[in-house]
Design a protein around this motif. Structure first.
Motif, mmCIF file in Angstrom:
data_model
loop_
_atom_site.group_PDB
_atom_site.id
_atom_site.type_symbol
_atom_site.label_atom_id
_atom_site.label_comp_id
_atom_site.label_asym_id
_atom_site.label_seq_id
_atom_site.Cartn_x
_atom_site.Cartn_y
_atom_site.Cartn_z
ATOM 1 N N ALA A 70 -13.839 40.038 -33.214
ATOM 2 C CA ALA A 70 -14.120 40.473 -31.774
ATOM 3 C C ALA A 70 -15.589 39.621 -31.477
ATOM 4 O O ALA A 70 -15.681 39.420 -30.228
ATOM 5 N N VAL A 71 -16.294 39.657 -32.427
ATOM 6 C CA VAL A 71 -17.756 38.939 -32.404
ATOM 7 C C VAL A 71 -17.534 37.403 -31.812
ATOM 8 O O VAL A 71 -18.047 36.952 -31.123
ATOM 9 N N ARG A 72 -16.682 36.807 -32.707
ATOM 10 C CA ARG A 72 -16.203 35.499 -32.280
ATOM 11 C C ARG A 72 -15.545 35.251 -30.789
ATOM 12 O O ARG A 72 -16.105 34.222 -30.196
ATOM 13 N N ARG A 73 -14.814 36.447 -30.470
ATOM 14 C CA ARG A 73 -14.118 36.092 -29.132
ATOM 15 C C ARG A 73 -15.469 36.163 -28.280
ATOM 16 O O ARG A 73 -15.439 35.683 -26.932
ATOM 17 N N ALA A 74 -16.078 37.249 -28.234
ATOM 18 C CA ALA A 74 -17.468 37.465 -27.459
ATOM 19 C C ALA A 74 -18.335 36.251 -27.203
ATOM 20 O O ALA A 74 -18.637 35.714 -26.223
ATOM 21 N N ALA A 75 -18.695 35.636 -28.388
ATOM 22 C CA ALA A 75 -19.410 34.490 -28.490
ATOM 23 C C ALA A 75 -18.745 33.262 -27.469
ATOM 24 O O ALA A 75 -19.524 32.525 -27.103
ATOM 25 N N GLY A 76 -17.381 33.178 -27.761
ATOM 26 C CA GLY A 76 -16.846 32.168 -26.806
ATOM 27 C C GLY A 76 -16.866 32.505 -25.339
ATOM 28 O O GLY A 76 -17.105 31.759 -24.594
ATOM 29 N N ALA A 77 -16.686 33.544 -25.011
ATOM 30 C CA ALA A 77 -16.803 34.195 -23.823
ATOM 31 C C ALA A 77 -18.303 33.986 -23.023
ATOM 32 O O ALA A 77 -18.330 33.361 -21.775
ATOM 33 N N ALA A 78 -19.319 34.207 -23.873
ATOM 34 C CA ALA A 78 -20.413 34.084 -23.443
ATOM 35 C C ALA A 78 -20.852 32.600 -23.140
ATOM 36 O O ALA A 78 -22.203 32.295 -22.678
ATOM 37 N N ARG A 79 -20.015 31.482 -23.353
ATOM 38 C CA ARG A 79 -20.275 30.327 -23.004
ATOM 39 C C ARG A 79 -20.279 29.758 -21.516
ATOM 40 O O ARG A 79 -20.535 28.840 -21.132
ATOM 41 N N ALA A 80 -19.565 30.940 -20.904
ATOM 42 C CA ALA A 80 -19.076 30.714 -19.526
ATOM 43 C C ALA A 80 -20.535 30.742 -18.555
ATOM 44 O O ALA A 80 -21.386 31.576 -18.850
ATOM 45 N N PRO A 81 -20.661 29.935 -17.395
ATOM 46 C CA PRO A 81 -21.628 30.033 -16.619
ATOM 47 C C PRO A 81 -21.996 31.413 -16.239
ATOM 48 O O PRO A 81 -21.454 32.234 -15.887
ATOM 49 N N GLY A 82 -23.387 31.797 -16.364
ATOM 50 C CA GLY A 82 -23.680 33.048 -15.846
ATOM 51 C C GLY A 82 -23.800 34.311 -16.731
ATOM 52 O O GLY A 82 -23.878 35.410 -16.666
ATOM 53 N N ALA A 83 -23.162 33.893 -17.889
ATOM 54 C CA ALA A 83 -22.887 34.727 -19.026
ATOM 55 C C ALA A 83 -24.102 34.607 -20.295
ATOM 56 O O ALA A 83 -24.548 33.572 -20.468
ATOM 57 N N VAL A 84 -24.275 35.692 -20.828
ATOM 58 C CA VAL A 84 -25.310 35.650 -22.016
ATOM 59 C C VAL A 84 -24.779 36.778 -23.229
ATOM 60 O O VAL A 84 -24.444 37.766 -22.696
ATOM 61 N N LEU A 85 -25.013 36.301 -24.339
ATOM 62 C CA LEU A 85 -24.372 37.140 -25.462
ATOM 63 C C LEU A 85 -25.464 37.788 -25.963
ATOM 64 O O LEU A 85 -26.471 37.660 -26.220
ATOM 65 N N VAL A 86 -25.124 39.341 -25.937
ATOM 66 C CA VAL A 86 -26.131 40.237 -26.304
ATOM 67 C C VAL A 86 -25.504 40.992 -27.760
ATOM 68 O O VAL A 86 -25.065 42.100 -27.363
ATOM 69 N N GLN A 87 -25.445 40.357 -28.747
ATOM 70 C CA GLN A 87 -24.774 40.756 -29.865
ATOM 71 C C GLN A 87 -25.769 41.462 -30.846
ATOM 72 O O GLN A 87 -26.925 40.788 -30.988
#
Length: 364
Positions: A154-171
């Motif tokens: 799930a962490v790997r999936r979230a990190a990938g999704a956070a590469r989208a414009p306007g997104a930031v990973l808060v892990q």
């Protein structure tokens, strides 16, 4: 005598290792938030009698900033830092999407923070998380994405999704190349320990002999080490980490002397079901912990029931602290383990109960 597989104590003690303290201003930030109040530090004499010590206190995190777990401390401070930096660089701009993975409590804290601040949230939830926990995250307005694999996936999936414009990973876990925001989350947890100091009679605080900390990736334990090991070594308590037997990655790493990834199993302690320690937590845990213990689901479930009978609402993750201290201080070989921890008949113990029963439906 060989140590049991569920127990580790640092050979020869931790020595004089110290680290820098958490930054000033974190508790002041939290105190400025609507709904802030220090969580209770409940003294429970029946546990002191059972464990053969002077006093036992439980830090009750069953209601923290309107949520049933401590995680709001880290999420609110980290998001505050993220948004402040963005405003400095780009002005107000459009709302961000805060992306994270969670076993439950951290994701809900990020989702709540996003909602209160007019941001969006997307939360990846691994297998094993109770549907009620996922529903609570969705009720905060977050987009919830189920993941068929374990927490690390799930962490790997979230990190990938956070590469989208306007997104930031808060892990709330770190790895090489992603460490600044997790460090802010750890800083946020410092408020919990500052409260304990004040509640025990500081400043200067009256330090306990032992603090027991539930551990997933190790971020809260890193905050404990940062707080207590930023003082002279002689002034600090022994620090005991507690993990599920199904996901004891920190215990395994301490035994090996290096960080390791373990295959995780199913456990009622869903918030601790993590197979890899945070990269920024590991050095603190390696040098700053005195001991580590792994406990069973049956042990944590019993501890949660016993805490409830004493007036403290605790889920299986929060009650892991009591289960771990029981394992360390009682039963076969207890005298040697008590000596390793420096715990005697007059000692004061602090157990961190990191979530209330409402945070983890597995405890029902």
């Amino acid at each position: 005598m060989t140590d049991p597989s569920w127990w580790y104590a640092r050979p020869g003690g931790r020595g004089d290792w110290t680290c820098p303290p958490a930054p000033d201003g974190v508790r002041g930030f939290h105190a400025s938030l609507d709904g802030y109040a220090p969580t209770p530090l409940a003294e429970l004499p029946p546990l002191a009698a059972e464990l053969g010590v002077g006093r036992v206190y439980v830090k009750d995190e069953s209601s923290r900033l309107g949520l049933p777990a401590f995680k709001a401390l880290g999420a609110s401070w980290a998001v505050h830092r993220v948004l402040a930096e963005r405003r400095r660089r780009y002005g107000e701009g459009a709302p961000l999407t805060l992306v994270t993975a969670t076993d439950g409590n951290h994701g809900r804290a990020v989702a709540r923070t996003a909602r209160l601040l007019g941001q969006r949230a997307r939360v990846f939830v691994p297998r094993g998380v109770h549907p009620a926990a996922a529903s609570a995250i969705a009720a905060e307005g977050a987009e919830v994405t189920p993941v068929a694999g374990p927490y690390d996936e799930a962490v790997r999936r979230a990190a990938g999704a956070a590469r989208a414009p306007g997104a930031v990973l808060v892990q709330d876990t770190a790895w090489p190349g992603y460490e600044r925001i997790p460090a802010w989350i750890v800083e946020g947890y410092s408020t919990l320990f500052a409260e304990i100091d004040a509640q025990l009679g500081g400043p200067p605080p009256s330090p306990p002999a032992l603090v027991a900390v539930p551990v997933g990736v190790g971020s809260l334990a890193q905050a404990a080490v940062t707080h207590y090991r930023s003082r002279p070594a002689a002034a600090g308590p022994a620090l005991l980490s507690v993990e599920p037997e199904a996901a004891a990655c920190v215990l395994a790493g301490l035994v090996r002397g290096e960080p390791v990834t373990v295959a995780t199993g199913e456990t009622a302690m869903a918030g601790l079901n993590c197979g890899t320690p945070s990269s920024i937590a590991w050095p603190h845990l390696r040098h700053g912990l005195d001991a580590a213990v792994a406990v069973t689901d049956a042990d944590s479930t019993r501890a949660a029931r016993d805490l409830a009978a004493l007036g403290v609402s605790s889920g299986p993750c929060g009650a892991a602290s009591l289960a771990g201290v029981r394992a360390a201080l009682t039963g076969a070989g207890a005298r040697r383990r008590r000596t390793a921890l420096g715990v005697g008949a007059s000692s004061t113990l602090v157990l961190l109960s990191t979530e209330g029963a409402a945070a983890n439906p597995h405890g029902d």
